[in-house]
Write an enzyme that holds these catalytic residues in place. Structure first.
Site, PDB file in Angstrom:
ATOM      1  N   ASP A   1      11.090   0.403  -0.306  1.00 21.93           N
ATOM      2  CA  ASP A   1       9.789   1.081  -0.355  1.00 21.93           C
ATOM      3  C   ASP A   1       9.374   1.427  -1.784  1.00 21.93           C
ATOM      4  OD1 ASP A   1      10.420   1.175   2.356  1.00 21.93           O
ATOM      5  OD2 ASP A   1       9.775   3.240   2.618  1.00 21.93           O
TER       6      ASP A   1
ATOM      7  N   ASP B   1       9.048  -3.790   1.173  1.00 20.29           N
ATOM      8  CA  ASP B   1       8.784  -2.879   2.306  1.00 20.29           C
ATOM      9  C   ASP B   1       7.469  -2.161   2.002  1.00 20.29           C
ATOM     10  OD1 ASP B   1       9.053  -0.935   4.489  1.00 20.29           O
ATOM     11  OD2 ASP B   1      11.142  -1.539   4.580  1.00 20.29           O
ATOM     12  N   ASP B   2       7.242  -0.965   2.583  1.00 20.36           N
ATOM     13  CA  ASP B   2       5.959  -0.307   2.355  1.00 20.36           C
ATOM     14  C   ASP B   2       5.685  -0.110   0.864  1.00 20.36           C
ATOM     15  OD1 ASP B   2       5.568  -0.091   5.110  1.00 20.36           O
ATOM     16  OD2 ASP B   2       6.442   1.912   5.219  1.00 20.36           O
TER      17      ASP B   2
ATOM     18  N   HIS C   1       5.124  -4.515   2.810  1.00 22.57           N
ATOM     19  CA  HIS C   1       4.635  -4.237   4.161  1.00 22.57           C
ATOM     20  C   HIS C   1       3.329  -3.447   4.155  1.00 22.57           C
ATOM     21  CE1 HIS C   1       8.984  -4.780   5.936  1.00 22.57           C
ATOM     22  NE2 HIS C   1       8.530  -5.846   5.309  1.00 22.57           N
TER      23      HIS C   1
ATOM     24  N   ARG D   1      -2.105   0.466   7.217  1.00 22.48           N
ATOM     25  CA  ARG D   1      -1.428   0.794   8.485  1.00 22.48           C
ATOM     26  C   ARG D   1      -1.228   2.290   8.663  1.00 22.48           C
ATOM     27  NH1 ARG D   1       4.534  -1.496  10.210  1.00 22.48           N
ATOM     28  NH2 ARG D   1       4.944  -1.229   8.000  1.00 22.48           N
TER      29      ARG D   1
ATOM     30  N   LYS E   1       1.222   4.477  11.375  1.00 22.34           N
ATOM     31  CA  LYS E   1       2.196   4.321  12.464  1.00 22.34           C
ATOM     32  C   LYS E   1       2.793   5.680  12.799  1.00 22.34           C
ATOM     33  CE  LYS E   1       5.348   2.539   8.865  1.00 22.34           C
ATOM     34  NZ  LYS E   1       6.461   1.728   8.430  1.00 22.34           N
TER      35      LYS E   1
END
Ligand SMILES: *[C@@H]1O[C@H](CO)[C@@H](O)[C@H](O)[C@H]1NC(C)=O
Ligand SMILES: *[C@@H]1O[C@H](CO)[C@@H](O)[C@H](O)[C@H]1NC(C)=O
Ligand SMILES: *[C@@H]1O[C@H](CO)[C@@H](O)[C@H](O)[C@H]1NC(C)=O
Ligand SMILES: *[C@@H]1O[C@H](CO)[C@@H](O)[C@H](O)[C@H]1NC(C)=O
Ligand SMILES: *[C@@H]1O[C@H](CO)[C@@H](O)[C@H](O)[C@H]1NC(C)=O
Length: 362
Positions: A178, A199-200, A221, A252, A254
């Site tokens: 991340d 990743d994020d 991501h 996003r 989540k």
């Protein structure tokens, strides 16, 4: 010329002789090796010299006073040889101005990477840079992180700018790398940063008033709020003028399935550009778990007021889905004005659970 030579010749020796205490104090405000950190917490101008920090050690500056400046004068490399889960570099205290002067913090991630990230495999240092302070943090290159790059917990306004986080060497074996993990944060701005990871780009978990602007995110991501778990509150987020290039998802939100007592409110996406998203362009779901989505949204965490303003251009690869919304009926509420969202490239998506979206047609 003459005057200054004259001045130097006569006055400088006097100054040097007259201020041994001041010189000693200044010398002790330099961190030349990680054990020096014990000496600097009372300093207000700290220099961190280029150095290699031994394996299994944190370069930890803590308890720094309001108004402290921290400057890098060389590259910091973290030696390998110990599998452990500590953080590598940490900075905590009051209002601090950190300037990396363009130098590099290198976590030597390749030695740890095994494709399993922080969810499995060998122990890896969790965060390469852990920040718990307000003020400013700028102008540094962070590369090759073993676990996540940044953990940010700012109790009052903090601006992070001109940071390059380059984890491109981890493209095949880096995992969970991340960019910015944000929690217990108030008034954070992250701007003008470049993030290349797996990743994020940012994961906003618990934050009030956050601005993420003018950054570029490549290979990971996407820009993420969450995953939101029990007890987390995210309120007031502006994501503007970012470029999200070749990520799994673009934008996003989540929330974690079966969790409760948490919320996401007042999220604005403005003038962002997403290109080449490989799974979803925009994704807002209430069924997330670390091992994947369950497919069944749960009611415990409400998402309120999500809008797209200005022009957000979101394009995906053809096999991807442009927009996915999966809410528990009645748990996505408020104003969802999506008139500033333009999507292209992939499959049409769905709005399952009836989020009150206006201005955008699936
Ligand atoms: C830092 O403090 C230690 C003792 O805690 C001392 O041995 C060392 O010389 C100090 N370093 C500097 C640069 O002042
Ligand atoms: C955050 O910013 C708002 C608006 O500028 C201000 O009113 C508030 O006091 C700030 N909070 C903290 C903890 O600094
Ligand atoms: C965005 O950041 C870049 C550096 O990364 C800078 O050159 C540019 O001026 C910034 N633009 C705005 C609108 O702040
Ligand atoms: C809900 O979460 C907040 C933190 O956001 C916490 O302070 C509070 O104790 C939690 N309430 C319950 C009933 O767990
Ligand atoms: C949602 O936005 C409206 C204005 O558009 C505002 O009145 C309301 O307080 C917001 N909801 C929350 C939970 O902040």
């Amino acid at each position: 010329m003459l005057r200054s030579t004259f001045f130097s010749a006569l006055i400088l020796p006097f100054l040097t002789n007259a201020t041994p205490v001041e010189l000693a104090a200044r010398a002790s405000c330099t961190v030349s090796t990680y054990t020096d950190v014990a000496n600097v917490s009372a300093c207000t101008a700290i220099t961190i010299a280029g150095q290699t920090v031994p394996a299994g050690q944190t370069l930890a500056l803590s308890g720094l006073k309001d108004g402290t400046t921290v400057t890098l004068s060389g590259n910091i490399v973290f030696a390998t040889g110990t599998h452990w889960t500590g953080n590598l570099f940490s900075l905590s205290g009051g209002k601090i101005a950190f300037d990396g002067k363009g130098h590099t913090i290198d976590g030597n991630g390749a030695w740890y990477w095994d494709g399993q990230g922080t969810n499995g495999g060998v122990d890896k240092p969790k965060y390469t840079v852990y920040l718990k302070h307000s003020g400013t943090f700028k102008n540094v290159v962070v590369k090759n992180v073993p676990g996540h790059a940044f953990s940010v917990h700012n109790p009052a306004a903090l601006t992070i700018s001109a940071v390059t986080y380059d984890n491109s060497a981890g493209a095949s074996l880096g995992h969970n790398t991340d960019g910015f993990d944000v929690s217990s944060s108030t008034n954070l701005t992250i701007t003008g940063c470049t993030i290349i990871n797996q990743d994020d780009c940012i994961a906003i978990n618990d934050a009030k008033n956050l601005v993420f602007s003018n950054n570029s995110c490549t290979g990971g991501h996407g820009i993420s709020i969450g995953s939101i778990k029990t007890g987390n509150v995210v309120d007031g987020v502006l994501i503007s003028n970012n470029k999200v290039i070749s990520n799994q998802q673009g934008l996003r939100i989540k929330t974690y399935a079966d969790n409760t007592n948490a919320s996401v409110s007042n999220v604005v996406y403005k003038d962002n550009t997403v290109t080449g998203a490989t799974s979803y362009g925009v994704m807002i779901v209430q069924d997330y778990t670390n091992t994947g989505e369950t497919g069944t949204a749960t009611a415990g965490i409400t998402i309120k007021n999500v809008s797209f303003q200005g022009t957000n251009t979101v394009s995906t690869v053809s096999s991807a889905t442009m927009v996915k919304v999966l809410c528990y009926p009645g748990s996505c509420t408020g104003t969802w004005d999506w008139s500033g969202l333009k999507t292209s490239g992939g499959k049409k998506g769905t709005n399952v659970g009836g989020a009150p979206i206006t201005g955008y047609t699936f």
